[in-house]
Design an enzyme around this catalytic site. Structure first.
Site, PDB file in Angstrom:
ATOM      1  N   VAL A  95       0.861  -1.182   0.000  1.00 52.29           N
ATOM      2  CA  VAL A  95       0.000   0.000   0.000  1.00 52.29           C
ATOM      3  C   VAL A  95       0.898   1.232   0.000  1.00 52.29           C
ATOM      4  CG1 VAL A  95      -1.949   1.141   1.094  1.00 52.29           C
ATOM      5  CG2 VAL A  95      -1.600  -1.317   1.439  1.00 52.29           C
ATOM      6  N   LYS A  96       0.846   2.013  -1.067  1.00 56.67           N
ATOM      7  CA  LYS A  96       1.697   3.195  -1.156  1.00 56.67           C
ATOM      8  C   LYS A  96       0.993   4.352  -0.448  1.00 56.67           C
ATOM      9  CE  LYS A  96       4.631   5.519  -4.593  1.00 56.67           C
ATOM     10  NZ  LYS A  96       5.928   5.168  -3.991  1.00 56.67           N
ATOM     11  N   VAL A  97       0.994   4.268   0.872  1.00 54.81           N
ATOM     12  CA  VAL A  97       0.268   5.217   1.712  1.00 54.81           C
ATOM     13  C   VAL A  97       1.265   6.136   2.409  1.00 54.81           C
ATOM     14  CG1 VAL A  97       0.175   3.529   3.604  1.00 54.81           C
ATOM     15  CG2 VAL A  97      -1.398   5.444   3.604  1.00 54.81           C
ATOM     16  N   TYR A 131       5.610   5.864   4.967  1.00 53.75           N
ATOM     17  CA  TYR A 131       6.930   6.420   4.687  1.00 53.75           C
ATOM     18  C   TYR A 131       7.635   6.957   5.936  1.00 53.75           C
ATOM     19  CZ  TYR A 131       6.594   5.423  -0.188  1.00 53.75           C
ATOM     20  OH  TYR A 131       6.523   4.742  -1.386  1.00 53.75           O
TER      21      TYR A 131
END
Length: 309
Positions: free
Chosen positions: A158-160, A164
Protein backbone atom coordinates in the site's frame (compact mmCIF):
# COMPACT_ATOMS: atom_id res chain seq x y z
CA UNK A 1 -0.02 30.69 -18.93
CA UNK A 2 3.56 29.65 -18.16
CA UNK A 3 4.14 29.08 -14.46
CA UNK A 4 7.55 29.57 -12.85
CA UNK A 5 9.17 31.28 -9.85
CA UNK A 6 6.77 29.82 -7.30
CA UNK A 7 3.58 30.53 -9.29
CA UNK A 8 3.07 26.88 -10.09
CA UNK A 9 -0.37 25.47 -10.86
CA UNK A 10 -1.70 22.27 -9.31
CA UNK A 11 -4.83 20.18 -9.81
CA UNK A 12 -7.08 20.09 -6.71
CA UNK A 13 -10.66 18.90 -6.41
CA UNK A 14 -11.26 19.01 -10.16
CA UNK A 15 -9.82 22.48 -10.69
CA UNK A 16 -6.43 23.84 -11.72
CA UNK A 17 -5.40 26.48 -9.20
CA UNK A 18 -2.23 28.37 -8.21
CA UNK A 19 -0.25 26.44 -5.60
CA UNK A 20 -0.44 29.29 -3.09
CA UNK A 21 -4.25 29.20 -3.23
CA UNK A 22 -4.57 25.45 -2.62
CA UNK A 23 -5.79 24.56 0.88
CA UNK A 24 -6.36 21.30 2.73
CA UNK A 25 -8.21 21.04 6.04
CA UNK A 26 -5.63 20.88 8.86
CA UNK A 27 -7.94 18.59 10.85
CA UNK A 28 -8.50 16.17 7.98
CA UNK A 29 -7.35 12.53 8.32
CA UNK A 30 -4.67 13.15 5.69
CA UNK A 31 -3.20 16.01 7.74
CA UNK A 32 -3.44 14.29 11.11
CA UNK A 33 -2.67 10.67 10.26
CA UNK A 34 -1.11 10.53 6.80
CA UNK A 35 -4.30 8.99 5.41
CA UNK A 36 -3.45 9.28 1.73
CA UNK A 37 -2.22 7.11 -1.11
CA UNK A 38 -0.07 8.44 -3.90
CA UNK A 39 2.07 7.90 -6.97
CA UNK A 40 5.26 9.63 -8.01
CA UNK A 41 5.14 9.70 -11.81
CA UNK A 42 8.07 10.73 -13.99
CA UNK A 43 7.71 12.50 -17.33
CA UNK A 44 10.73 12.90 -19.63
CA UNK A 45 11.37 15.50 -22.30
CA UNK A 46 12.51 14.27 -25.72
CA UNK A 47 14.25 17.23 -27.35
CA UNK A 48 14.41 15.69 -30.82
CA UNK A 49 10.70 14.90 -30.91
CA UNK A 50 9.73 18.01 -28.90
CA UNK A 51 7.55 15.78 -26.75
CA UNK A 52 7.07 15.12 -23.05
CA UNK A 53 6.46 11.45 -22.25
CA UNK A 54 4.75 10.17 -19.09
CA UNK A 55 6.21 6.80 -18.12
CA UNK A 56 4.01 3.74 -17.49
CA UNK A 57 0.87 5.64 -16.49
CA UNK A 58 -1.39 2.60 -16.68
CA UNK A 59 0.78 0.70 -14.21
CA UNK A 60 0.97 3.67 -11.85
CA UNK A 61 -2.79 4.10 -11.83
CA UNK A 62 -3.45 0.38 -11.38
CA UNK A 63 -1.19 0.48 -8.31
CA UNK A 64 -2.90 3.66 -7.05
CA UNK A 65 -6.32 2.02 -7.37
CA UNK A 66 -5.01 -1.06 -5.54
CA UNK A 67 -3.65 1.15 -2.76
CA UNK A 68 -7.07 2.81 -2.42
CA UNK A 69 -8.73 -0.61 -2.23
CA UNK A 70 -6.35 -2.01 0.40
CA UNK A 71 -6.53 1.22 2.41
CA UNK A 72 -10.33 0.91 2.29
CA UNK A 73 -10.94 4.31 0.78
CA UNK A 74 -14.11 5.29 -1.00
CA UNK A 75 -14.02 4.66 -4.75
CA UNK A 76 -14.17 7.91 -6.69
CA UNK A 77 -11.78 8.35 -9.65
CA UNK A 78 -11.61 6.33 -12.85
CA UNK A 79 -8.27 5.68 -14.52
CA UNK A 80 -9.28 8.05 -17.32
CA UNK A 81 -10.00 10.81 -14.78
CA UNK A 82 -6.64 10.22 -13.11
CA UNK A 83 -4.88 10.39 -16.46
CA UNK A 84 -6.72 13.44 -17.73
CA UNK A 85 -6.03 15.35 -14.52
CA UNK A 86 -2.28 14.79 -14.96
CA UNK A 87 -2.35 15.81 -18.61
CA UNK A 88 -4.36 18.97 -17.89
CA UNK A 89 -2.13 20.26 -15.09
CA UNK A 90 1.15 19.49 -16.87
CA UNK A 91 -0.08 21.27 -20.00
CA UNK A 92 -1.29 24.22 -17.91
CA UNK A 93 2.23 24.62 -16.51
CA UNK A 94 3.68 24.30 -20.04
CA UNK A 95 6.46 21.99 -18.90
CA UNK A 96 8.96 21.10 -21.62
CA UNK A 97 11.61 19.51 -19.44
CA UNK A 98 12.00 16.45 -17.21
CA UNK A 99 9.46 16.56 -14.39
CA UNK A 100 8.02 14.52 -11.55
CA UNK A 101 4.32 14.52 -10.76
CA UNK A 102 2.98 13.79 -7.30
CA UNK A 103 -0.57 12.46 -7.62
CA UNK A 104 -2.17 11.99 -4.21
CA UNK A 105 -5.64 10.75 -3.27
CA UNK A 106 -6.44 11.72 0.31
CA UNK A 107 -9.14 11.59 2.96
CA UNK A 108 -10.43 15.11 3.52
CA UNK A 109 -13.06 16.58 5.84
CA UNK A 110 -13.31 16.34 9.64
CA UNK A 111 -13.08 12.57 10.02
CA UNK A 112 -10.81 10.31 12.06
CA UNK A 113 -8.05 7.81 11.27
CA UNK A 114 -10.79 5.24 10.49
CA UNK A 115 -12.68 7.40 7.97
CA UNK A 116 -13.11 6.11 4.40
CA UNK A 117 -13.98 9.53 2.97
CA UNK A 118 -14.67 12.11 1.75
CA UNK A 119 -12.04 11.57 -0.94
CA UNK A 120 -10.16 14.33 -2.70
CA UNK A 121 -7.07 14.49 -4.91
CA UNK A 122 -4.24 16.83 -5.80
CA UNK A 123 -1.80 16.57 -8.71
CA UNK A 124 1.38 18.60 -8.34
CA UNK A 125 4.12 18.59 -11.02
CA UNK A 126 7.63 19.89 -10.37
CA UNK A 127 10.74 20.15 -12.53
CA UNK A 128 13.17 17.30 -11.79
CA UNK A 129 16.23 16.53 -13.89
CA UNK A 130 17.32 12.96 -14.53
CA UNK A 131 20.09 11.38 -12.48
CA UNK A 132 23.55 11.81 -14.04
CA UNK A 133 25.30 8.58 -13.12
CA UNK A 134 28.56 9.81 -14.63
CA UNK A 135 28.81 12.58 -12.05
CA UNK A 136 27.84 10.37 -9.13
CA UNK A 137 30.49 8.91 -6.85
CA UNK A 138 28.12 6.24 -5.62
CA UNK A 139 26.19 6.03 -2.38
CA UNK A 140 27.46 4.98 1.02
CA UNK A 141 24.76 2.95 2.78
CA UNK A 142 24.31 1.24 6.12
CA UNK A 143 22.08 -1.59 7.24
CA UNK A 144 19.34 0.10 9.22
CA UNK A 145 18.59 -0.80 12.81
CA UNK A 146 14.93 -0.26 11.89
CA UNK A 147 13.06 -3.27 10.48
CA UNK A 148 11.13 -2.86 7.25
CA UNK A 149 7.33 -2.86 7.63
CA UNK A 150 5.67 -6.08 6.52
CA UNK A 151 2.34 -7.40 5.32
CA UNK A 152 1.54 -8.28 8.94
CA UNK A 153 1.57 -4.67 10.17
CA UNK A 154 1.73 -1.83 7.58
CA UNK A 155 1.90 -3.52 4.21
CA UNK A 156 4.52 -2.04 1.86
CA UNK A 157 2.18 -2.96 -1.01
CA UNK A 158 0.00 0.00 0.00
CA UNK A 159 1.70 3.20 -1.16
CA UNK A 160 0.27 5.22 1.71
CA UNK A 161 1.79 8.39 3.13
CA UNK A 162 1.96 7.08 6.70
CA UNK A 163 4.10 4.09 5.64
CA UNK A 164 6.93 6.42 4.69
CA UNK A 165 7.62 7.25 8.33
CA UNK A 166 9.35 3.84 8.40
CA UNK A 167 11.61 5.06 5.59
CA UNK A 168 12.11 8.40 7.33
CA UNK A 169 13.39 6.70 10.48
CA UNK A 170 15.93 4.67 8.52
CA UNK A 171 17.04 7.60 6.36
CA UNK A 172 17.46 9.98 9.29
CA UNK A 173 19.45 7.39 11.22
CA UNK A 174 21.73 6.86 8.22
CA UNK A 175 22.34 10.57 7.71
CA UNK A 176 23.05 11.17 11.39
CA UNK A 177 25.68 8.41 11.26
CA UNK A 178 27.45 9.77 8.18
CA UNK A 179 25.88 7.61 5.45
CA UNK A 180 23.97 8.67 2.35
CA UNK A 181 21.12 6.23 2.84
CA UNK A 182 20.04 2.97 4.45
CA UNK A 183 19.13 -0.60 3.52
CA UNK A 184 16.35 -2.36 5.39
CA UNK A 185 16.20 -5.96 6.54
CA UNK A 186 12.75 -7.55 6.79
CA UNK A 187 11.26 -9.53 9.67
CA UNK A 188 13.02 -12.65 8.38
CA UNK A 189 16.40 -10.96 8.58
CA UNK A 190 16.76 -10.83 4.78
CA UNK A 191 17.52 -7.77 2.67
CA UNK A 192 14.35 -5.87 1.76
CA UNK A 193 14.82 -2.44 0.14
CA UNK A 194 16.02 1.12 0.73
CA UNK A 195 13.96 4.10 1.91
CA UNK A 196 11.63 4.66 -1.03
CA UNK A 197 13.72 2.47 -3.35
CA UNK A 198 14.19 -1.15 -4.40
CA UNK A 199 17.55 -2.93 -4.38
CA UNK A 200 19.54 -5.01 -6.88
CA UNK A 201 22.88 -6.74 -6.60
CA UNK A 202 25.13 -8.30 -9.22
CA UNK A 203 26.99 -11.55 -8.54
CA UNK A 204 28.95 -13.43 -11.20
CA UNK A 205 27.20 -11.51 -13.97
CA UNK A 206 23.69 -12.29 -12.66
CA UNK A 207 21.23 -9.58 -11.64
CA UNK A 208 19.56 -10.45 -8.33
CA UNK A 209 16.78 -8.69 -6.41
CA UNK A 210 14.63 -9.61 -3.39
CA UNK A 211 11.27 -11.23 -4.21
CA UNK A 212 7.90 -9.48 -3.93
CA UNK A 213 7.36 -11.31 -0.63
CA UNK A 214 10.44 -9.69 1.00
CA UNK A 215 8.47 -6.70 2.37
CA UNK A 216 9.03 -4.52 -0.69
CA UNK A 217 6.86 -2.15 -2.68
CA UNK A 218 5.51 -3.55 -5.94
CA UNK A 219 7.87 -1.22 -7.75
CA UNK A 220 7.28 -0.17 -11.35
CA UNK A 221 10.95 0.80 -11.74
CA UNK A 222 12.00 -2.61 -10.43
CA UNK A 223 9.71 -4.33 -12.94
CA UNK A 224 11.08 -2.14 -15.75
CA UNK A 225 14.68 -3.02 -14.90
CA UNK A 226 13.93 -6.74 -14.74
CA UNK A 227 12.36 -6.62 -18.21
CA UNK A 228 15.07 -4.47 -19.78
CA UNK A 229 17.91 -6.52 -18.30
CA UNK A 230 16.41 -9.78 -19.52
CA UNK A 231 15.08 -8.71 -22.91
CA UNK A 232 17.62 -6.11 -24.04
CA UNK A 233 20.85 -6.77 -22.14
CA UNK A 234 20.40 -10.58 -22.07
CA UNK A 235 21.40 -10.67 -18.41
CA UNK A 236 20.16 -13.52 -16.25
CA UNK A 237 17.77 -12.11 -13.64
CA UNK A 238 16.94 -13.85 -10.36
CA UNK A 239 14.36 -12.96 -7.71
CA UNK A 240 15.38 -14.52 -4.39
CA UNK A 241 16.21 -13.75 -0.78
CA UNK A 242 19.47 -11.88 -0.24
CA UNK A 243 21.54 -12.18 2.93
CA UNK A 244 23.04 -9.08 4.52
CA UNK A 245 26.56 -10.42 4.06
CA UNK A 246 26.00 -10.85 0.32
CA UNK A 247 25.99 -7.06 0.07
CA UNK A 248 29.61 -7.09 1.28
CA UNK A 249 30.89 -9.59 -1.28
CA UNK A 250 28.76 -8.96 -4.36
CA UNK A 251 30.14 -7.32 -7.48
CA UNK A 252 27.68 -4.40 -7.66
CA UNK A 253 24.79 -2.90 -5.71
CA UNK A 254 22.29 -0.28 -6.80
CA UNK A 255 19.03 1.23 -5.60
CA UNK A 256 16.20 2.23 -7.94
CA UNK A 257 12.90 4.07 -7.95
CA UNK A 258 10.88 6.53 -9.99
CA UNK A 259 12.42 9.52 -8.20
CA UNK A 260 16.06 8.37 -8.00
CA UNK A 261 16.03 6.23 -11.17
CA UNK A 262 19.22 4.13 -10.72
CA UNK A 263 21.74 5.00 -8.01
CA UNK A 264 24.94 2.99 -7.54
CA UNK A 265 25.92 1.90 -4.02
CA UNK A 266 29.69 1.63 -3.59
CA UNK A 267 29.95 1.13 0.16
CA UNK A 268 27.84 -0.87 2.61
CA UNK A 269 28.53 -0.65 6.36
CA UNK A 270 31.97 0.72 5.60
CA UNK A 271 32.83 -2.18 3.28
CA UNK A 272 33.78 -1.15 -0.26
CA UNK A 273 31.68 -2.63 -3.08
CA UNK A 274 32.74 -2.78 -6.73
CA UNK A 275 36.15 -1.30 -5.92
CA UNK A 276 34.39 1.85 -4.81
CA UNK A 277 33.20 2.62 -8.35
CA UNK A 278 29.98 2.25 -10.32
CA UNK A 279 29.80 -1.20 -11.87
CA UNK A 280 29.55 -1.92 -15.59
CA UNK A 281 26.13 -3.57 -15.37
CA UNK A 282 24.76 -0.68 -13.30
CA UNK A 283 25.96 1.71 -16.00
CA UNK A 284 24.40 -0.39 -18.78
CA UNK A 285 21.07 -0.54 -16.98
CA UNK A 286 21.07 3.20 -16.30
CA UNK A 287 21.81 3.95 -19.94
CA UNK A 288 19.09 1.71 -21.38
CA UNK A 289 16.62 2.89 -18.73
CA UNK A 290 17.06 6.52 -19.76
CA UNK A 291 16.84 5.58 -23.44
CA UNK A 292 13.54 3.83 -22.68
CA UNK A 293 11.85 6.53 -20.59
CA UNK A 294 12.77 9.28 -23.06
CA UNK A 295 11.21 7.45 -26.00
CA UNK A 296 14.34 6.28 -27.82
CA UNK A 297 13.58 2.55 -27.51
CA UNK A 298 10.92 1.75 -30.10
CA UNK A 299 10.10 -1.63 -28.54
CA UNK A 300 8.96 0.11 -25.37
CA UNK A 301 7.02 3.06 -26.75
CA UNK A 302 3.92 1.31 -25.40
CA UNK A 303 5.07 2.37 -21.93
CA UNK A 304 4.96 6.05 -22.86
CA UNK A 305 2.10 8.49 -23.15
CA UNK A 306 2.74 11.81 -24.97
CA UNK A 307 1.52 14.84 -23.04
CA UNK A 308 1.27 17.22 -25.98
CA UNK A 309 -0.80 16.66 -29.12
Amino acid sequence: MKIRNGNRLIWLDGRIVPLQEATINVLSPTSQFGANVFEGIRCYWNEEEQQLYAFRLEEHYKRLKNSMKMFRMEEKYSIEELKQGLIDVVRANEYKEDIQVRQTVFIDGFGTWSSKGPINMFIAPIAKSRNDLEKSKGMKCCISSWERISDRNLSPKVKVGANYINSRMAQMEALENGYDSAIFLNNQGKVSEGPGSCLFIVRDGKLITPPMTASILESITRDTILKLAKEQLKIEVIERDIDRTELYICDEVFLCGSAMEIAAVTNVDGIVVSNGEQGDITREIQKIYIETVTGNMKNYKKWLMPIYD
